[in-house]
Design a protein around this motif. Structure first.
Motif, PDB file in Angstrom:
ATOM      1  N   LEU A 144      51.914  22.371 -51.871  1.00  0.00           N
ATOM      2  CA  LEU A 144      51.565  22.971 -50.625  1.00  0.00           C
ATOM      3  C   LEU A 144      52.378  23.663 -49.800  1.00  0.00           C
ATOM      4  N   LYS A 145      54.185  22.524 -49.955  1.00  0.00           N
ATOM      5  CA  LYS A 145      55.224  23.076 -49.229  1.00  0.00           C
ATOM      6  C   LYS A 145      55.909  24.106 -49.404  1.00  0.00           C
ATOM      7  N   THR A 160      46.828  27.088 -49.934  1.00  0.00           N
ATOM      8  CA  THR A 160      47.007  26.384 -48.834  1.00  0.00           C
ATOM      9  C   THR A 160      45.659  24.951 -48.852  1.00  0.00           C
ATOM     10  N   ILE A 164      45.679  21.301 -49.525  1.00  0.00           N
ATOM     11  CA  ILE A 164      45.618  19.769 -48.193  1.00  0.00           C
ATOM     12  C   ILE A 164      44.412  19.343 -48.791  1.00  0.00           C
ATOM     13  N   LEU A 208      56.820  17.535 -45.211  1.00  0.00           N
ATOM     14  CA  LEU A 208      56.190  18.765 -44.971  1.00  0.00           C
ATOM     15  C   LEU A 208      56.663  19.498 -43.955  1.00  0.00           C
ATOM     16  N   LEU A 212      52.058  22.172 -41.759  1.00  0.00           N
ATOM     17  CA  LEU A 212      51.497  21.753 -43.121  1.00  0.00           C
ATOM     18  C   LEU A 212      51.087  20.583 -42.364  1.00  0.00           C
ATOM     19  N   SER A 215      48.328  20.069 -40.360  1.00  0.00           N
ATOM     20  CA  SER A 215      46.903  20.332 -41.533  1.00  0.00           C
ATOM     21  C   SER A 215      46.615  19.181 -41.738  1.00  0.00           C
TER      22      SER A 215
END
Length: 554
Positions: A144-145, A160, A164, A208, A212, A215
């Motif tokens: 994700l990062k 993405t 998550i 993060l 992000l 989220s």
């Protein structure tokens, strides 16, 4: 972290002059791919069968022994394209959560699908994605990062959102069922000996990006499964790792530069985001955390709405705070630490406003409100005793904080006296006008007999304050019942004992002694009649006034 190896050949890519990347091969290059500032001298036989985009360009360009194309829009740039190119040559590449997103986005752009060739790169990447990246806790976070390198492509391809969802699903797993590795560096925790803590997931999320992280937290909150306190703890950990200045209790070698690499605007955006994510539930975050955010909000000149909301939240929980919660240490431009009491003053002012409104609308709750006031009053006086030792604290700041408390919050002024005494000791060169202003906030009538006895002997206090203490002491004595053990000789004995004390060369000290004798003489005696007592009291009050006048004139 899991990884996947593809290809078996040795990597022979190398860089020539003028940013040319090629590989050691006996066959001359017949394909030149320009990506940003780098030119790749490659071969059609290796890339065309696997890349739909190149096939389309080759068809449009006609049959050519040499083809030169520009692919500046490939997601991930040179790094991502080179991964795909090496796969085409059968060169060994190692894929992990760190470079998966780049490889996948570039492969999608180049259309390396099964339509072009069986066993193509996209199919292998999707298998790795489902079986390894999404299954791992830290793999999902790392992947994700990495979407920040290609945010648009990651969003369009749904990567993405999938990352998550994977992270949130694992956060919601009951702690006893957590079997994967996680980072938890709280003092005293031993993974092998203790159960998985409820907030096991908070520390890993601190790596993060702010958006992000936001989220993930928004997604977790939308489930309404976790307690607000866990959401608050995640915000606290994230802010401590990325935004808030380090304190003596939070500094560590790994996180000693919290927020140091962020720009002024980035800090403001991060603080705005964190503040907006705090659950509305009372106690979801601590007063200390809220105050630290408020202190930083003042430093960053945040919007009034953000500061007002943080102040309001602090005020609502002020009654639950401890002195340590209110101790905010900041650094000056010269890196000198000092106690920052401005946020506390703002919070206290708002707290008093809220409770005055409550008292006005519900007068029947006066006893309850008074108890709350007095609890906060003790808290503030305890804080004053600590910050009084700060040699850089202006007397005006000390006075303004002390004066905020209404009379109802201080049944007595004993603790305030202690704070003033500490300030006077730590600021021996305080000018006389400032000393008088400082002591003027002390209500000598509200000192206990024990503290008043100390104050009378305190050479740090202005004589005017000593006069007030002595005056109210004699007033209290005159209203008290006559002590049973006293005799008519008590006054003369006290006068004789006083006269036998050490002499002083200071006129002020002599007058202070005269005043002490005058106050002692005015106390009631057991064997006096009421008329005799009234006559003697009148005479001694005159003596007292004269002693006071001498001190004030000194």
């Amino acid at each position: 972290m899991k990884f996947m190896k593809l290809g078996t050949s040795v990597d022979t890519f190398y860089t020539e002059d003028n940013n040319i990347r090629t590989l050691d091969c006996a066959v001359p290059s017949d394909l030149i791919v320009h990506i940003n500032n780098t030119s790749y001298h490659l071969h059609q036989y290796a890339l065309l069968p696997k890349c739909g985009v190149l096939q389309e360009i080759f068809v449009d360009g006609g049959d050519s022994s040499s083809l030169s194309i520009e692919l500046h829009d490939v997601p991930g740039g040179e790094e991502a394209f080179e991964l795909c190119a090496k796969f085409c040559y059968g060169i060994q590449i190692r894929l992990s959560a760190e470079n998966f997103v780049l490889a996948y986005c570039a492969a999608k752009f180049l259309r390396m699908t099964e339509v072009q060739e069986k066993g193509n790169l996209i199919l292998k990447l999707e298998s790795f994605f489902e079986s390894c990246v999404l299954e791992g806790w830290k793999d999902s976070i790392v992947a994700l990062k990495s979407t920040l390198k290609v945010p648009d492509s990651s969003e369009q391809l749904g990567l993405t959102g999938r990352f998550i969802d994977s992270i949130v699903d694992k956060i919601l797993v009951p702690p006893p069922k957590v079997m994967w590795s996680f980072t938890y560096s709280r003092s005293g925790y031993e993974r092998r000996q203790q159960a998985v803590p409820m907030d096991w997931w908070t520390e890993d999320l601190s790596c993060l990006d702010a958006e992000l992280f936001r989220s993930v937290i928004v997604s977790v909150r939308s489930t309404s499964i976790l307690l607000p306190q866990l959401i608050g703890e995640a915000l606290h950990v994230y802010a401590s790792c990325n935004l808030l200045p380090k304190t003596a209790s939070t500094k560590s070698p790994q996180s000693s530069t919290s927020g140091a690499n962020l720009s002024f605007e980035a800090k403001k955006q991060m603080l705005e985001s964190i503040a907006s994510l705090i659950p509305l539930d009372r106690g979801s975050v601590s007063v200390r955390f809220l105050l630290r955010l408020l202190s930083l909000a003042h430093q960053l000149e945040m919007s009034s709405s953000t500061k007002t909301e943080l102040t309001r939240r602090c005020s609502a929980q002020l009654g639950d705070a401890t002195v340590d919660d209110l101790l905010l240490v900041s650094s000056s431009s010269t890196d000198q630490d000092f106690y920052d009491i401005e946020p506390v003053k703002a919070v206290l002012g708002n707290y008093l406003t809220l409770y005055r409104r409550l008292l006005a609308s519900h007068p029947e709750d006066k006893t309850k409100v008074s108890g709350s006031f007095q609890k906060v009053g003790k808290l503030i006086d305890s804080l004053l005793q600590i910050v009084a030792s700060d040699v850089s604290l202006p007397v005006s700041d000390f006075i303004s904080l002390a004066k905020l408390l209404p009379k109802i919050a201080r049944p007595d002024h004993d603790e305030l006296y202690k704070a003033i005494n500490i300030y006077l000791k730590e600021h021996p060169n305080l000018p006389k006008p400032d000393k008088k202003s400082l002591c003027s906030i002390l209500d000598c009538e509200r000192l206990s007999h024990e503290v008043a006895a100390q104050a009378v002997k305190n050479d740090l206090l202005p004589l005017r304050t000593v006069v007030q203490v002595l005056f109210f002491e004699q007033e209290r004595a005159s209203r008290a019942k006559p002590p049973k053990s006293k005799t008519t000789s008590g006054s003369s004995d006290r006068r004789q004992n006083s006269s036998q004390g050490k002499s002083s060369n200071s006129p002020a000290a002599d007058h202070r002694q005269d005043l002490t004798i005058a106050v002692a003489d005015i106390r009631p005696r057991k064997d006096e009649g009421s008329a005799s007592r009234r006559n003697r009291t009148t005479q001694q009050k005159t003596h007292l006034k004269n002693a006071i006048k001498k001190i004030l004139d000194c």
